[in-house]
Design a protein around this motif. Sequence first.
Motif, short mmCIF file in Angstrom:
data_model
loop_
_atom_site.label_atom_id
_atom_site.label_comp_id
_atom_site.label_asym_id
_atom_site.label_seq_id
_atom_site.Cartn_x
_atom_site.Cartn_y
_atom_site.Cartn_z
N ARG A 1 36.66 44.84 45.50
CA ARG A 1 35.74 43.72 45.51
C ARG A 1 36.52 42.42 45.38
O ARG A 1 37.62 42.40 44.83
CB ARG A 1 34.71 43.84 44.40
N GLY A 2 35.93 41.37 45.90
CA GLY A 2 36.57 40.06 45.82
C GLY A 2 35.77 39.15 44.92
O GLY A 2 35.17 39.60 43.94
N GLN A 3 35.71 37.88 45.27
CA GLN A 3 35.10 36.93 44.35
C GLN A 3 33.57 37.06 44.30
O GLN A 3 32.96 36.58 43.35
CB GLN A 3 35.51 35.49 44.69
N GLN A 4 32.96 37.73 45.30
CA GLN A 4 31.50 37.93 45.24
C GLN A 4 31.12 39.15 44.40
O GLN A 4 29.94 39.48 44.25
CB GLN A 4 30.90 38.07 46.64
N LYS A 5 32.12 39.85 43.89
CA LYS A 5 31.90 41.05 43.07
C LYS A 5 31.03 42.08 43.79
O LYS A 5 30.06 42.60 43.24
CB LYS A 5 31.28 40.68 41.71
N ILE B 1 32.47 36.00 54.76
CA ILE B 1 33.01 36.48 53.50
C ILE B 1 33.34 37.96 53.63
O ILE B 1 32.69 38.70 54.37
CB ILE B 1 32.05 36.25 52.30
N GLY B 2 34.40 38.37 52.91
CA GLY B 2 34.81 39.77 52.96
C GLY B 2 35.82 40.08 54.05
O GLY B 2 36.13 41.25 54.30
N ASP B 3 36.36 39.06 54.70
CA ASP B 3 37.36 39.30 55.75
C ASP B 3 38.62 39.97 55.21
O ASP B 3 39.32 40.64 55.95
CB ASP B 3 37.76 37.98 56.43
MG LIG Z 1 34.62 38.43 49.08
#
Ligand SMILES: [Mg+2]
Length: 112
Positions: free
Chosen positions: A36-40, A86-88
């Motif tokens: 996961r990234g910054q969007q959790k 987002i999520g790239d």
């Molecule tokens: Mg992300």
Amino acid sequence: MKKIEAIIRPTKLEEVKASLEDAGFNSLTIIDVKGRGQQKGIIQQWRGQEYRVDALPKTKIELVVNDEDEDKAIDVIVSSTRTGNIGDGKIFVLPVEKVIRIRTGERDGKAI
Ligand SMILES: [Mg+2]
Ligand SMILES: Nc1ncnc2c1ncn2[C@@H]1O[C@H](COP(=O)(O)OP(=O)(O)OP(=O)(O)O)[C@@H](O)[C@H]1O
């Protein structure tokens, strides 16, 4: 030497592999991962309930390159995986101390 670790969308794997090969990068390691990234992760709806899916399936590719090929490899990966959404994914670059080709005993630049 540098190790380039790129965490990408699984749907972009074939494209990035083909682009890397076209650019002369034949060797790589592919790993199925979750993260996961910054969007959790993401919120998903199912039968009126909301669920947080906190780790999404991603694909990690790893390649070790000579220092002078680092920028080229990064450019190829970015241009073949970027959608702008987002999520790239993300690319990490690490120093590599040694490379040994097991079959021949060759080292470093000759072994990459
Ligand atoms: Mg992300
Ligand atoms: N700082 C980090 N450390 C380790 N892994 C990370 C980090 N940031 C991202 N990842 C990995 O990369 C994957 C994709 O990250 P993602 O593209 O969502 O990053 P982001 O920072 O949230 O950017 P964006 O806002 O574009 O989504 C994650 O699922 C996780 O596996």
